[in-house]
Design a protein around this motif. Structure first.
Motif, PDB file in Angstrom:
ATOM      1  N   ILE A 210      -6.972  -2.502  -6.508  1.00 24.48           N
ATOM      2  CA  ILE A 210      -7.752  -2.375  -7.552  1.00 24.48           C
ATOM      3  C   ILE A 210      -6.891  -2.649  -9.034  1.00 24.48           C
ATOM      4  O   ILE A 210      -6.144  -1.643  -9.108  1.00 24.48           O
ATOM      5  N   ARG A 211      -7.595  -3.112  -9.826  1.00 28.35           N
ATOM      6  CA  ARG A 211      -6.873  -3.195 -11.138  1.00 28.35           C
ATOM      7  C   ARG A 211      -8.129  -3.553 -12.142  1.00 28.35           C
ATOM      8  O   ARG A 211      -9.096  -4.098 -11.904  1.00 28.35           O
TER       9      ARG A 211
ATOM     10  N   ASP B 108      -2.196  -3.206 -16.242  1.00 26.79           N
ATOM     11  CA  ASP B 108      -1.116  -3.775 -15.245  1.00 26.79           C
ATOM     12  C   ASP B 108      -0.913  -2.952 -14.305  1.00 26.79           C
ATOM     13  O   ASP B 108      -0.146  -3.091 -13.463  1.00 26.79           O
ATOM     14  N   THR B 109      -1.753  -1.812 -14.052  1.00 23.93           N
ATOM     15  CA  THR B 109      -1.516  -0.844 -12.883  1.00 23.93           C
ATOM     16  C   THR B 109      -2.208  -0.978 -11.870  1.00 23.93           C
ATOM     17  O   THR B 109      -3.682  -1.242 -11.925  1.00 23.93           O
ATOM     18  N   ASP B 110      -1.747  -1.187 -10.507  1.00 28.60           N
ATOM     19  CA  ASP B 110      -2.637  -1.194  -9.480  1.00 28.60           C
ATOM     20  C   ASP B 110      -2.880  -0.017  -8.784  1.00 28.60           C
ATOM     21  O   ASP B 110      -2.050   0.989  -8.709  1.00 28.60           O
ATOM     22  N   TYR B 111      -4.148   0.081  -8.219  1.00 24.44           N
ATOM     23  CA  TYR B 111      -4.495   1.172  -7.499  1.00 24.44           C
ATOM     24  C   TYR B 111      -4.915   0.829  -6.136  1.00 24.44           C
ATOM     25  O   TYR B 111      -5.076  -0.513  -5.764  1.00 24.44           O
ATOM     26  N   ALA B 112      -5.024   1.810  -5.262  1.00 20.02           N
ATOM     27  CA  ALA B 112      -5.103   1.390  -3.786  1.00 20.02           C
ATOM     28  C   ALA B 112      -6.300   2.170  -3.205  1.00 20.02           C
ATOM     29  O   ALA B 112      -6.463   3.311  -3.593  1.00 20.02           O
TER      30      ALA B 112
ATOM     31  N   TYR C 205       0.887  -1.355   0.021  1.00 18.75           N
ATOM     32  CA  TYR C 205       0.012   0.138  -0.059  1.00 18.75           C
ATOM     33  C   TYR C 205       0.930   1.191  -0.125  1.00 18.75           C
ATOM     34  O   TYR C 205       0.642   2.237  -0.753  1.00 18.75           O
ATOM     35  N   LYS C 206       1.965   1.353   0.849  1.00 21.77           N
ATOM     36  CA  LYS C 206       2.813   2.499   0.886  1.00 21.77           C
ATOM     37  C   LYS C 206       3.332   2.898  -0.464  1.00 21.77           C
ATOM     38  O   LYS C 206       3.521   3.804  -1.105  1.00 21.77           O
ATOM     39  N   THR C 207       3.971   1.651  -1.217  1.00 23.48           N
ATOM     40  CA  THR C 207       4.605   1.764  -2.495  1.00 23.48           C
ATOM     41  C   THR C 207       3.540   2.542  -3.353  1.00 23.48           C
ATOM     42  O   THR C 207       3.952   3.289  -4.040  1.00 23.48           O
ATOM     43  N   ILE C 208       2.405   1.934  -3.468  1.00 26.75           N
ATOM     44  CA  ILE C 208       1.596   2.553  -4.505  1.00 26.75           C
ATOM     45  C   ILE C 208       0.928   3.928  -4.165  1.00 26.75           C
ATOM     46  O   ILE C 208       1.189   4.839  -4.926  1.00 26.75           O
ATOM     47  N   ARG C 209       0.877   4.390  -2.838  1.00 29.97           N
ATOM     48  CA  ARG C 209       0.347   5.597  -2.516  1.00 29.97           C
ATOM     49  C   ARG C 209       1.465   6.461  -2.700  1.00 29.97           C
ATOM     50  O   ARG C 209       1.485   7.952  -2.998  1.00 29.97           O
ATOM     51  N   ASP C 210       2.808   6.449  -2.139  1.00 29.82           N
ATOM     52  CA  ASP C 210       3.884   7.199  -2.333  1.00 29.82           C
ATOM     53  C   ASP C 210       3.846   7.561  -3.865  1.00 29.82           C
ATOM     54  O   ASP C 210       4.337   8.932  -3.990  1.00 29.82           O
TER      55      ASP C 210
END
Length: 282
Positions: free
Chosen positions: A199-200, A205-209, A160-165
């Motif tokens: 969320i995809r 192939d991009t992940d959302y959070a 989660y931190k990786t995606i949000r940052d």
């Protein structure tokens, strides 16, 4: 005044129990929340304590963070849970505790940020020299129509931190939380029956959070990297859990109607309404 200000490094380890009693008295959080916070967030040199003889009468917690981007941020502290026993209020103890926070920030070249719980508290902190910034908005919509073409999963706090940052730093300056703070926020959300969602969209192939939890019949979305155009996909998750509406906190601006407000305050830097705060632990 007979009270003194110290850090836990200069106080007895037994002071932890007194700090937890102070927290419970002032905020009324559950024993589980308090114990989890102390286990995951409290470091001896990041708690400022006011004592009257041997009695703990006030405290404030300085959660380490950064202000800017994950790659280029200046040191920051999130001033959290400033508390003074009721019978010791109106003596300037809270003011002295915050001045100690500012002194450390000044010495380290760091900024101090916080989220006031009310307008009266915002005015109090303005009186100490803090400035308002970090605009955000709240968007509410019914969960009554499926978005389709989306797959959900669960994220670890580290994922989660990786995606949000990556997402929010691309939008401008932000508060970059430590891994410990993100883990605590995720655990607190889970204890409320919530989730860190992956969320995809089909064909991508991009992940959302999103970090969210149920409250009554509403899905409360504390934070998400979804764009406004795709926000309604959260209706699918809400409906999957028999929820009927979605309330989402997100950066200010954009085209969707929402209630805008100042989310936080800053000291030792000029305020930036567009900077992103997020995950403020209440």
């Amino acid at each position: 005044m007979s009270y003194q200000i110290c850090t836990l490094t200069t106080a007895s380890p037994a002071i932890y129990g007194d700090l937890q009693k102070l927290w419970e008295c002032c905020f009324g959080d559950s024993e589980l929340f308090i114990h989890t916070f102390f286990a995951m967030q409290v470091q001896p040199d990041n708690v400022l304590v006011a004592t009257d003889l041997s009695r703990v009468v006030g405290a404030v917690y300085m959660l380490p963070a950064a202000y800017g981007t994950p790659e280029n941020g200046r040191p920051a502290y999130y001033a959290y849970a400033l508390a003074v026993l009721p019978e010791y209020r109106a003596r300037g103890i809270g003011h002295v505790l915050m001045e100690e926070v500012f002194a450390r920030c000044r010495a380290e070249g760091a900024v101090c940020v916080l989220k006031p719980a009310s307008e009266s508290l915002a005015q109090y902190y303005e009186g100490l020299g803090m400035k308002r910034g970090f605009r955000q908005k709240t968007v509410v919509f019914p969960a009554e129509r499926r978005f389709g073409g989306v797959t959900f999963g669960l994220l670890t706090p580290e994922e989660y931190k990786t995606i949000r940052d990556k997402h929010f730093s691309a939008l401008g300056r932000m508060i970059v939380w430590s891994e410990a703070t993100v883990r605590f926020a995720a655990m607190d959300t889970k204890s409320s029956g919530g989730w860190c969602i992956r969320i995809r969209f089909d064909g991508e192939d991009t992940d959302y959070a999103a970090m969210c939890y149920p409250e009554g019949r509403t899905l409360i979305v504390e934070e998400t990297t979804l764009s406004e155009e795709r926000l309604s996909c959260l209706s699918d998750w809400a409906m999957l859990h028999s929820l009927t509406s979605v309330r989402c906190t997100m950066p200010a601006g954009g085209k969707l109607y929402g209630t805008e407000m100042t989310a936080g305050m800053i000291w030792n830097d000029e305020p930036d309404a567009g900077a992103y705060l997020g995950l403020t632990l209440g």
